[in-house]
Design an enzyme around this catalytic site. Structure first.
Site, PDB file in Angstrom:
ATOM      1  N   GLY A  27       2.256   0.547 -12.167  1.00  0.00           N
ATOM      2  CA  GLY A  27       2.933  -0.713 -12.446  1.00  0.00           C
ATOM      3  C   GLY A  27       2.519  -1.343 -13.760  1.00  0.00           C
ATOM      4  O   GLY A  27       3.330  -1.491 -14.684  1.00  0.00           O
ATOM      5  N   PHE A  34       0.828  -1.217   0.000  1.00  0.00           N
ATOM      6  CA  PHE A  34       0.000   0.000   0.000  1.00  0.00           C
ATOM      7  C   PHE A  34       0.858   1.261   0.000  1.00  0.00           C
ATOM      8  O   PHE A  34       0.434   2.303   0.482  1.00  0.00           O
ATOM      9  CB  PHE A  34      -0.986   0.000   1.180  1.00  0.00           C
ATOM     10  CG  PHE A  34      -1.813  -1.241   1.282  1.00  0.00           C
ATOM     11  CD1 PHE A  34      -2.624  -1.636   0.231  1.00  0.00           C
ATOM     12  CD2 PHE A  34      -1.779  -2.031   2.424  1.00  0.00           C
ATOM     13  CE1 PHE A  34      -3.388  -2.791   0.308  1.00  0.00           C
ATOM     14  CE2 PHE A  34      -2.542  -3.190   2.511  1.00  0.00           C
ATOM     15  CZ  PHE A  34      -3.345  -3.573   1.459  1.00  0.00           C
ATOM     16  N   ILE A  55      -9.237  -3.055 -19.088  1.00  0.00           N
ATOM     17  CA  ILE A  55      -9.060  -3.951 -17.950  1.00  0.00           C
ATOM     18  C   ILE A  55      -8.384  -5.218 -18.462  1.00  0.00           C
ATOM     19  O   ILE A  55      -8.903  -5.910 -19.341  1.00  0.00           O
ATOM     20  CB  ILE A  55     -10.423  -4.262 -17.293  1.00  0.00           C
ATOM     21  CG1 ILE A  55     -11.040  -2.967 -16.730  1.00  0.00           C
ATOM     22  CG2 ILE A  55     -10.266  -5.327 -16.206  1.00  0.00           C
ATOM     23  CD1 ILE A  55     -10.200  -2.232 -15.699  1.00  0.00           C
ATOM     24  N   GLU A  75      -5.315   1.989  -6.957  1.00  0.00           N
ATOM     25  CA  GLU A  75      -5.604   2.984  -5.936  1.00  0.00           C
ATOM     26  C   GLU A  75      -6.965   3.651  -6.043  1.00  0.00           C
ATOM     27  O   GLU A  75      -7.516   4.122  -5.057  1.00  0.00           O
ATOM     28  CB  GLU A  75      -4.469   4.015  -5.932  1.00  0.00           C
ATOM     29  CG  GLU A  75      -3.221   3.342  -5.402  1.00  0.00           C
ATOM     30  CD  GLU A  75      -1.935   4.099  -5.618  1.00  0.00           C
ATOM     31  OE1 GLU A  75      -1.524   4.799  -4.704  1.00  0.00           O
ATOM     32  OE2 GLU A  75      -1.343   3.962  -6.705  1.00  0.00           O
ATOM     33  N   GLN A 118      -8.639  -5.632  -7.012  1.00  0.00           N
ATOM     34  CA  GLN A 118      -8.075  -4.318  -6.688  1.00  0.00           C
ATOM     35  C   GLN A 118      -9.178  -3.318  -6.340  1.00  0.00           C
ATOM     36  O   GLN A 118      -9.059  -2.553  -5.384  1.00  0.00           O
ATOM     37  CB  GLN A 118      -7.242  -3.795  -7.859  1.00  0.00           C
ATOM     38  CG  GLN A 118      -5.919  -4.525  -8.027  1.00  0.00           C
ATOM     39  CD  GLN A 118      -5.063  -4.440  -6.781  1.00  0.00           C
ATOM     40  OE1 GLN A 118      -4.763  -3.365  -6.286  1.00  0.00           O
ATOM     41  NE2 GLN A 118      -4.694  -5.584  -6.231  1.00  0.00           N
TER      42      GLN A 118
HETATM   43 MO1  MOS Z   1       0.940   3.238  -3.772  1.00  0.00          MO
HETATM   44  S1  MOS Z   1       0.615   4.361  -2.087  1.00  0.00           S
HETATM   45  O1  MOS Z   1       1.573   4.588  -4.707  1.00  0.00           O
HETATM   46  O2  MOS Z   1       2.240   2.228  -3.441  1.00  0.00           O
END
Ligand code: MOS
Length: 712
Positions: free
Chosen positions: A530, A257, A601, A677, A610
């Site tokens: 990522g 996180f 997706i 996020e 997620q």
């Molecule tokens: Mo996330 S808080 O940008 O690893």
């Protein structure tokens, strides 16, 4: 709770079920994880290893004096006691990583030394026998709106401007004006302050590292990290080594996180200790130690002023944020950045001010900036809708901008309205009675709320290679190599699917090797970059392989440099149903539903995980999560999972996530916009708004506890 789980405030129409496991393939490392073959940082078998146990400052500010290790050194199994007096502190490095300060303590829990012993238990017992003299100074750990030390940082995180603005905010907030006279009963205005507490990331796997040096002076470190390449570079920089002489290995990581996105002191400690004792050293932080040594989310004090015309169009928005940072390390959470993106107000102001306190450096925690910022903005939007007598979905729709309000850039794609409409439809929003505090379900007061979500879509340069392995007669296998991190998200699986798509073969024929800094350099699993960053490199490497059929490689540096010119964000809409017990103040969330527009997706099972994971964390933030700050002792208290409550299964009977099939015409090869996020953004507002709808009580400081709802 069966009454709650089965009984819904609103009649739910039959709707499409969220995708379930099996519809999107499997987890590449699933078997290894369920059989225990997958190894996390602390579990790697390393011969002859010893254990380090941290010594942490017991004052929040002051000086370290004498350290008496005699008693500890005489205890069973103890090999060494390291501290600033017998090691060489690193100068000019990030303060948190400058082990060990000989003199200054700037926060309670600061790593000031370590005991090395043959077992973890012996090291821990001896650590309790080390006597340290301190000269305490006055400490300051409490953030307040009138803190005398408030200052304006040069920039806020993501290199965004600290303050922005356009238009005449004061005039907009004064309300519609005709010939110098403010018109009454035209439009509405909201002036409100929201606060959020310190939050801690608390990933499942505590931070851990094993460090060993070979005879040539090469450091190998098994670390729990969100980015092996970046971790290697930081460790090398702190230890003043050539990065080629550091190797970070992290095949499996149990969540982060954001807390594992930058190098933490435990990794430096392992390296320093291993060099000092000439043996591999293992360090595993305890849950309690993580609260001071692995980052936290800053508390925020957010002042929102919104004014709208009678038809709901925003005349002005002001979002002024106060938050904390550490005395030696500046971390400026970009809390108001979301306001620059969300709504098309005629005038806007956003500001950030920081106070330097005796706290560990705040850091990244899932959707840093957008999480606290969207809580406040989306709560204030709900208050504005109430003041206007307007449906909160329609208020958002009417203020949806054609271009990014602050920058004027065109959106690469923006489907907030579609998310709001589809979410309202799936949730059963139509016909909602806006009156607060009038619905009962048995003894419970019932309500519903809505809020929007957003998170930026970014990429960073990445490299990757792909090789066709020896032909096995069935068309051969392919191996993708990239220093990506799989922190539990399923990165291996997603990258395998991207490669399969690019090569035109079945995903079962792709093997993805990641989690090692010896692989082609890659950015971290952070900032939701990522999959888009790594996926672009993997897709390009696969295209390269198709030229000769044997080997492909890619470096996306030039490609990523072309990303500017578009406002790239994901959007979403979240709908919450709450029940509040008017006698006890207990809040239940029987239903939470989100619809997201986040580009393509890649894998529906991983994506759903997620989204609902983020939403669950947002629910947790709304009702439970808070780290208490002890002004007297000068530090965090309640540092364990018994006192820092995180939502459990019983707290989330129904969390559903859906998405719009968004074809971003300006999307990147291989990847969507990132989904790690956005799920947490807006959730706490949706729940707070539903609590208001249920009770007529507006709680302005998170978490929404029974005590706050019952207070007079
Ligand atoms: Mo996330 S808080 O940008 O690893």
């Amino acid at each position: 709770m069966s009454e709650l789980a089965s009984e819904s405030v609103i009649a739910v129409r039959p709707r499409k079920r969220a995708p379930s496991a099996g519809e999107g393939g499997h987890r590449a490392e699933g078997r290894d994880k369920v059989t225990g073959a997958a190894r996390y940082a602390f579990e790697h078998p390393v011969a002859d290893a010893v254990y380090a146990y941290p010594l942490q400052a017991t004052i929040a500010s002051g000086q370290i004096g004498a350290l008496d290790a005699a008693e500890a050194l005489a205890m069973p199994g103890v090999i060494a006691v390291l501290w600033g007096g017998n090691t060489h502190p690193f100068e000019g490095k990030p303060f948190e990583l400058s082990l060990f300060s000989r003199s200054d303590v700037t926060y309670r829990g600061q790593l000031i030394g370590a005991v090395i012993a043959d077992t973890l238990e012996n090291a821990r017992a001896a650590a309790a026998a080390v006597h340290v003299d301190y000269t305490p100074a006055e400490h300051d750990v409490v953030l307040r709106a009138d803190h005398p030390g408030l200052y304006r940082p040069e920039t806020v995180n993501a290199r965004l401007p600290t303050d922005t603005g356009y238009g005449d905010v004061a005039a907009g907030l004064a309300g519609p004006v005709f010939a110098g006279t403010v018109l009454a009963n035209a439009g509405a205005r909201v002036d409100v302050t929201y606060t959020t507490p310190v939050h801690h990331n608390n990933p499942m796997e505590p931070h851990a590292a094993i460090a060993s040096w070979d005879s040539a002076g090469v450091l190998t470190i098994y670390d729990s990290t969100q980015g092996p390449s970046v971790d290697r570079d930081t460790i090398a920089a702190v230890l003043e080594l050539d990065p080629a002489r550091v190797r970070v290995i992290s095949p499996h990581v149990g969540g982060g996180f954001g807390s594992k996105a930058i190098t933490r002191p435990h990794a430096i400690l392992a390296a320093v200790a291993a060099r000092a004792v000439g043996r591999p050293v293992k360090v595993a932080l305890t849950r309690q130690q993580m609260f001071a040594l692995t980052g936290h989310r800053t508390p925020t004090i957010q002042h929102l002023e919104l004014a709208a015309d009678a038809d709901g169009r925003l005349a002005a928005v002001a979002h002024d944020v106060i938050e904390h940072t550490a005395t030696r390390t500046e971390f400026a959470e970009q809390t108001a950045a979301c306001t620059r993106v969300m709504y098309g107000a005629r005038a806007m102001r956003t500001t950030h001010r920081l106070a330097r306190l005796n706290v560990p450096a705040p850091s990244w925690m899932r959707a840093p900036g957008e999480t606290p910022g969207m809580y406040a903005l989306e709560s204030a939007m709900d208050e504005l809708a109430v003041a206007l007598g307007m449906d909160p979905v329609e208020l958002r729709v009417i203020n949806d901008p054609a271009a990014e309000p602050e920058s004027g850039l065109p959106f690469s794609s923006r489907n907030l309205i579609a998310c709001l409409r589809e979410g309202a439809d799936r949730f059963g929003w139509a016909g909602r009675d806006p009156r607060p505090g009038v619905r009962r379900r048995g003894r419970w007061l019932a309500g519903t709320g809505v809020a929007a979500s957003t998170y930026p879509a970014r990429r960073r340069p990445s490299k990757a290679t792909v090789d066709k392995l020896a032909d096995d007669g069935a068309g051969g296998e392919y191996e993708v190599r990239i220093a990506a991190a799989d922190i539990g998200t399923g990165a291996r699986t997603a990258l395998g699917e991207i490669a399969a798509c690019a090569l035109g073969v079945d995903a079962a024929r792709i093997r993805v090797v990641l989690g090692d800094s010896a692989l082609p350099d890659a950015p971290w699993a952070g900032g939701s970059i990522g999959t888009a960053s790594w996926g672009s490199a993997v897709a390009a490497a696969c295209e390269d392989l198709l030229k000769d059929g044997v080997h492909g490689g890619a470096d996306t540096t030039e490609d990523v440099a072309q990303d500017s010119g578009w406002a790239r964000h994901s959007f979403g809409a979240q709908f919450a149903e709450v029940l509040v017990d008017p006698l006890t103040g207990e809040v239940r969330v029987p239903r939470l539903l989100g619809v997201f527009a986040a580009g393509r997706i890649i894998d529906p099972v991983l994506a759903r995980s997620q989204f609902i994971g983020g939403m669950t964390m947002g629910l947790s933030m709304a009702l439970f999560e808070s780290t208490a700050v002890d002004a007297t002792a000068g530090g965090f208290v309640g540092m364990d999972l018994a006192q820092y409550h995180i939502a459990t299964c019983a707290d989330v009977p129904s969390v559903e996530a859906f998405w719009i099939e968004e074809e971003d015409p300006h999307r990147w090869p291989g990847g969507g916009k990132g989904i790690g996020e956005i799920g947490i953004t807006g959730t706490a507002a949706a729940i707070g708004n539903a609590v208001y709808h249920a009770t007529g009580r507006r709680v302005h400081d998170l978490p929404i506890t029974p005590a706050k709802l019952l207070s007079p």
